[in-house]
Write a protein that holds these residues in place. Structure first.
Motif, PDB file in Angstrom:
ATOM      1  N   ASN A  95      45.869  28.350  22.873  1.00  0.00           N
ATOM      2  CA  ASN A  95      46.698  29.864  23.024  1.00  0.00           C
ATOM      3  C   ASN A  95      45.870  30.855  23.535  1.00  0.00           C
ATOM      4  O   ASN A  95      46.605  32.013  23.817  1.00  0.00           O
ATOM      5  CB  ASN A  95      47.828  30.321  21.627  1.00  0.00           C
ATOM      6  N   ASP A  96      44.570  30.619  22.857  1.00  0.00           N
ATOM      7  CA  ASP A  96      44.040  31.932  23.737  1.00  0.00           C
ATOM      8  C   ASP A  96      43.394  32.466  24.986  1.00  0.00           C
ATOM      9  O   ASP A  96      42.275  32.715  25.276  1.00  0.00           O
ATOM     10  CB  ASP A  96      42.893  31.964  22.515  1.00  0.00           C
ATOM     11  N   LYS A 110      44.953  40.445  44.152  1.00  0.00           N
ATOM     12  CA  LYS A 110      44.248  39.233  44.243  1.00  0.00           C
ATOM     13  C   LYS A 110      42.967  39.364  43.221  1.00  0.00           C
ATOM     14  O   LYS A 110      42.514  40.531  43.719  1.00  0.00           O
ATOM     15  CB  LYS A 110      43.698  38.693  45.469  1.00  0.00           C
ATOM     16  N   ILE A 111      42.326  38.609  42.345  1.00  0.00           N
ATOM     17  CA  ILE A 111      40.967  38.796  42.087  1.00  0.00           C
ATOM     18  C   ILE A 111      40.252  38.173  42.713  1.00  0.00           C
ATOM     19  O   ILE A 111      40.362  37.650  43.369  1.00  0.00           O
ATOM     20  CB  ILE A 111      41.163  38.587  40.499  1.00  0.00           C
ATOM     21  N   ASP A 112      38.929  38.729  42.089  1.00  0.00           N
ATOM     22  CA  ASP A 112      37.500  38.411  42.802  1.00  0.00           C
ATOM     23  C   ASP A 112      37.317  37.001  42.262  1.00  0.00           C
ATOM     24  O   ASP A 112      37.385  36.361  41.299  1.00  0.00           O
ATOM     25  CB  ASP A 112      36.220  38.723  42.325  1.00  0.00           C
ATOM     26  N   ILE A 113      37.024  35.807  43.494  1.00  0.00           N
ATOM     27  CA  ILE A 113      36.311  35.125  43.496  1.00  0.00           C
ATOM     28  C   ILE A 113      35.822  34.743  42.622  1.00  0.00           C
ATOM     29  O   ILE A 113      35.169  33.446  41.593  1.00  0.00           O
ATOM     30  CB  ILE A 113      36.333  33.902  44.217  1.00  0.00           C
ATOM     31  N   GLY A 114      34.952  35.299  41.500  1.00  0.00           N
ATOM     32  CA  GLY A 114      33.729  35.404  40.532  1.00  0.00           C
ATOM     33  C   GLY A 114      34.580  35.663  39.606  1.00  0.00           C
ATOM     34  O   GLY A 114      33.513  35.165  38.163  1.00  0.00           O
ATOM     35  N   GLU A 115      35.808  36.120  39.361  1.00  0.00           N
ATOM     36  CA  GLU A 115      36.181  35.987  38.040  1.00  0.00           C
ATOM     37  C   GLU A 115      36.743  35.210  36.890  1.00  0.00           C
ATOM     38  O   GLU A 115      37.183  34.583  37.888  1.00  0.00           O
ATOM     39  CB  GLU A 115      37.115  37.504  38.437  1.00  0.00           C
ATOM     40  N   CYS A 116      36.987  35.347  36.129  1.00  0.00           N
ATOM     41  CA  CYS A 116      38.033  34.243  35.101  1.00  0.00           C
ATOM     42  C   CYS A 116      39.968  34.576  35.892  1.00  0.00           C
ATOM     43  O   CYS A 116      39.908  35.456  34.841  1.00  0.00           O
ATOM     44  CB  CYS A 116      37.078  34.123  33.938  1.00  0.00           C
ATOM     45  N   PRO A 117      40.173  33.264  36.015  1.00  0.00           N
ATOM     46  CA  PRO A 117      41.549  32.954  35.958  1.00  0.00           C
ATOM     47  C   PRO A 117      42.670  33.044  34.715  1.00  0.00           C
ATOM     48  O   PRO A 117      43.180  33.231  34.482  1.00  0.00           O
ATOM     49  CB  PRO A 117      41.711  32.093  37.201  1.00  0.00           C
ATOM     50  N   LEU A 118      41.534  32.642  33.525  1.00  0.00           N
ATOM     51  CA  LEU A 118      42.534  32.745  31.961  1.00  0.00           C
ATOM     52  C   LEU A 118      42.399  34.189  31.167  1.00  0.00           C
ATOM     53  O   LEU A 118      42.590  33.784  31.030  1.00  0.00           O
ATOM     54  CB  LEU A 118      41.617  31.682  31.830  1.00  0.00           C
ATOM     55  N   GLN A 119      41.154  34.139  31.522  1.00  0.00           N
ATOM     56  CA  GLN A 119      41.058  35.916  31.140  1.00  0.00           C
ATOM     57  C   GLN A 119      42.088  36.716  31.809  1.00  0.00           C
ATOM     58  O   GLN A 119      42.817  37.604  31.257  1.00  0.00           O
ATOM     59  CB  GLN A 119      39.759  36.438  31.671  1.00  0.00           C
ATOM     60  N   TRP A 147      44.700  35.950  33.245  1.00  0.00           N
ATOM     61  CA  TRP A 147      46.667  35.050  32.615  1.00  0.00           C
ATOM     62  C   TRP A 147      46.420  36.024  30.450  1.00  0.00           C
ATOM     63  O   TRP A 147      46.960  36.107  30.232  1.00  0.00           O
ATOM     64  CB  TRP A 147      46.333  33.637  32.678  1.00  0.00           C
ATOM     65  N   LEU A 148      45.265  36.003  30.016  1.00  0.00           N
ATOM     66  CA  LEU A 148      45.522  36.087  28.708  1.00  0.00           C
ATOM     67  C   LEU A 148      46.132  37.808  28.582  1.00  0.00           C
ATOM     68  O   LEU A 148      46.651  38.035  27.706  1.00  0.00           O
ATOM     69  CB  LEU A 148      43.661  35.892  28.057  1.00  0.00           C
ATOM     70  N   LYS A 149      45.874  38.449  29.676  1.00  0.00           N
ATOM     71  CA  LYS A 149      45.837  39.849  29.471  1.00  0.00           C
ATOM     72  C   LYS A 149      46.858  40.369  29.991  1.00  0.00           C
ATOM     73  O   LYS A 149      47.850  41.086  29.883  1.00  0.00           O
ATOM     74  CB  LYS A 149      44.343  40.612  30.608  1.00  0.00           C
ATOM     75  N   ARG A 150      48.037  39.043  31.237  1.00  0.00           N
ATOM     76  CA  ARG A 150      48.457  39.461  31.495  1.00  0.00           C
ATOM     77  C   ARG A 150      49.463  38.850  31.303  1.00  0.00           C
ATOM     78  O   ARG A 150      51.407  37.829  31.853  1.00  0.00           O
ATOM     79  CB  ARG A 150      48.698  39.444  33.231  1.00  0.00           C
ATOM     80  N   GLU A 151      49.746  37.692  30.221  1.00  0.00           N
ATOM     81  CA  GLU A 151      50.665  36.526  29.582  1.00  0.00           C
ATOM     82  C   GLU A 151      52.206  37.424  29.278  1.00  0.00           C
ATOM     83  O   GLU A 151      52.915  37.449  30.063  1.00  0.00           O
ATOM     84  CB  GLU A 151      50.484  36.013  28.819  1.00  0.00           C
ATOM     85  N   ALA A 199      53.490  31.691  32.505  1.00  0.00           N
ATOM     86  CA  ALA A 199      52.452  31.330  31.517  1.00  0.00           C
ATOM     87  C   ALA A 199      52.440  30.566  31.358  1.00  0.00           C
ATOM     88  O   ALA A 199      51.429  30.123  31.346  1.00  0.00           O
ATOM     89  CB  ALA A 199      52.070  33.020  30.953  1.00  0.00           C
ATOM     90  N   PRO A 200      53.623  29.368  30.643  1.00  0.00           N
ATOM     91  CA  PRO A 200      53.808  28.194  30.570  1.00  0.00           C
ATOM     92  C   PRO A 200      53.230  27.024  31.592  1.00  0.00           C
ATOM     93  O   PRO A 200      52.689  25.986  30.981  1.00  0.00           O
ATOM     94  CB  PRO A 200      55.075  28.201  29.601  1.00  0.00           C
TER      95      PRO A 200
END
Length: 598
Positions: free
Chosen positions: A186-187, A513-522, A524-528, A535-536
């Motif tokens: 969930n985090d 679109k974010i940079d390839i070096g960034e974390c996609p989970l972070q 989604w955490l900010k924009r859930e 998101a699910p």
């Protein structure tokens, strides 16, 4: 007197902190059978035991007997008279249990006299004895039960779980099945841990393999949560996946390395590779030759390293063999020339071919390692990574014929294996990764199909939750026919839902679109909250690993344990120790944290 002199400086401070000195003989030597108290000058016989001397100090000189030198301060930490207290003894036992579990040490290590002496020396308690094997095994069972309950609690909190599994055969022909769970909590943190390393008795037919996976899912009560099952591309595993109610995700690392193997067979590189294998064997099978190589490496200022023999089942070993031979070509040439050996060094033309092969294999190594992680999202990187490989393998005007042939075989074989994988799942995962949501690795027609699939998933997600929403609402009062007609028909509700879903998708696609070096989970955490409907689905598809490498790592550990350390353990205890090692490595476990558990 006969007890005086500086001999005590040569033989320490005497006995009991210098309170007793040995008698000095006329010839200057010490009589080790008689001692004298330095306080009252009383003489005693000494037979290598200081018990009577200590009693004399306590009885006649009580104030002096309490002072035993600088060692007393250390012993005070463990209780009176240098004995370890019960609390410290429990901590030591718990530490042993965690050490055995986390580092997969054999339980029989508690019978090691050397370990006992180390703890005695460190604690100052000469009477300390290690706990019995039965005690350690009992507490391992307790620790396993507690840790398993913690892993179960994690699975209860999530909707979707991906599995990876693989079979492994030990040198004793014992078959083991390893299964790992993967999910996004969930985090929005990627979680991966072992579920089992269980011994299997049946032949690995498809039906038996399917039953094993189902039993694991039922045992952990996640059958209805499992989304994908990742395995290698063995026929029995593929057939077993067809019998299961889960999506099958073939291991992309196995696929890529199989393509490399096929491309190398009957290629123009094979002759040069055969010479490489002979050179490696010449130095690996002779300690004298290996020592000469080390001397040459030192003389040329190179790092001391052994040569590597390539093995078809060991990924990237061919590449590593080539690289090490090229780094040490000067030393190898010198040695083989001086020895006048039948094994000859590679020619300049062959070395040039190997250089080109290294340039072809290096991107494959990079992609294999990139997709083999378990702590980050990997499923969404499969299609962009394969697209990268296809671009590298495009023919060039400068390519020799043998390179063109390799590239053609490689791209043809990889394209066939790519098409036989779970493309639908991979495409949706790529679309839901904010790094690759532009889907440039796909054609325009494929992009439209992917977004249509995501649209359908959003509609299915809405329909799945609609009944539960209606049942939780209190029954509304009866409405008149006029009010029903004013509210609109079911068709209009469907249209409104379609519009809402389209708006949801357009909002997501409009995000940068974010940079390839960034974390996609972070991300989604900010924009859930802004993409609550999507998101699910993202959590479900992004949690699937691209490879079964996590299970491969688990087996590299369990293989070492089963073959070298825990050969005498039952299969249940092997399962407990290997799983515990995996679970304990995920987080810090302190001895104090085991109170109430062990």
């Amino acid at each position: 007197g006969p007890y005086r002199g500086s001999n005590t400086r040569k033989h320490g401070r005497g006995l009991l902190g210098g309170k007793f000195l040995f008698k000095k003989l006329p010839d200057g030597l010490l009589d080790k059978t008689r001692v004298r108290c330095t306080i009252c000058k009383a003489e005693f016989k000494y037979h290598r035991s200081s018990s009577s001397l200590a009693y004399h100090l306590r009885a006649k000189h009580p104030n002096e007997s309490t002072s035993t030198g600088p060692r007393q301060s250390m012993l005070q930490e463990y209780g009176a008279c240098g004995r370890i207290t019960k609390n410290v003894r429990e901590k030591l036992t718990n530490s042993l249990v965690v050490w055995i579990a986390k580092n997969c040490r054999p339980v029989s290590i508690v019978e090691d006299d050397g370990l006992r002496e180390v703890i005695r020396t460190a604690s100052g308690d000469e009477c300390y004895n290690l706990p019995s094997r039965g005690t350690i095994v009992s507490r391992l069972h307790t620790l396993y039960g507690d840790q398993r309950a913690q892993q179960c609690s994690k699975l209860v909190q999530v909707r979707n779980v991906a599995l990876t599994g693989d079979h492994w055969t030990s040198v004793n022909n014992d078959n083991y099945l390893g299964v790992m769970a993967h999910f996004i909590d969930n985090d929005w943190t990627m979680q991966s841990f072992a579920l089992t390393v269980s011994k299997t008795e049946e032949r690995h037919y498809a039906e038996a393999c399917a039953d094993h996976f189902l039993n694991v899912a039922n045992e952990w009560e996640i059958k209805n949560k499992v989304t994908t099952l990742g395995t290698d591309s063995a026929r029995n595993m593929v057939a077993a996946a067809r019998l299961l109610p889960f999506e099958h995700m073939p291991c992309m690392a196995h696929i890529l390395q199989r393509t490399v193997t096929v491309s190398l067979n009957d290629s123009a590189f094979e002759r040069a590779l055969a010479k490489c294998r002979k050179i490696v064997g010449h130095f690996k099978h002779s300690p004298a030759n290996a020592q000469e190589l080390k001397a040459q490496q030192a003389a040329h200022g190179h790092q001391t390293e052994p040569l590597v023999q390539d093995v078809p089942t060991r990924w990237n070993s061919t590449l590593e063999m080539i690289k090490r031979i090229q780094r040490n070509k000067s030393g190898l040439t010198t040695i083989l020339t001086q020895q006048n050996s039948k094994v000859t060094m590679l020619t300049d033309q062959e070395l040039d071919r190997l250089q080109k092969l290294e340039e072809l294999l290096e991107p494959c190594r990079y992609v294999t390692e990139l997709l083999g992680g378990e702590r980050y999202v990997s499923c969404s990187m499969v299609l962009p990574a394969l697209c990268h490989l296809f671009r590298i393998m495009e023919p060039s005007d400068d390519d020799p014929v043998y390179v063109l042939r390799f590239k053609k075989v490689f791209t043809t074989d990889l394209a066939q294996r790519r098409d036989s994988s779970n493309l639908t799942w991979l495409k949706i995962a790529t679309a839901l990764d904010p790094r690759f949501k532009d889907l440039k690795c796909l054609s325009k027609d494929e992009r439209r199909e992917v977004w249509a699939s995501v649209h359908d998933l959003l509609m299915a997600e809405t329909d799945a939750h609609q009944p539960s929403v209606q049942t939780t609402q209190e029954p509304s009062p009866k409405k008149s026919k006029m009010s029903i007609s004013l509210l609109g028909s079911p068709d209009s509700d469907t249209e409104e839902e379609e519009d809402a879903i389209d708006c949801c998708l357009n909002l997501y696609k409009a995000e940068s679109k974010i940079d390839i070096g960034e974390c996609p989970l972070q991300w989604w955490l900010k924009r859930e909250g802004a993409h609550a409907r999507l998101a699910p689905i993202a959590r479900k598809y992004l949690s699937t690993p691209a490879t079964t490498v996590p299970c491969e790592r688990l087996f590299s550990l369990s293989g070492h344990i089963i073959q070298k350390k825990c050969a005498s353990l039952s299969s249940d205890n092997v399962n407990r120790i290997v799983c515990l090692s995996n679970w304990l490595s995920l987080g810090s476990v302190t001895v104090d944290g085991l109170k109430g558990v062990l």
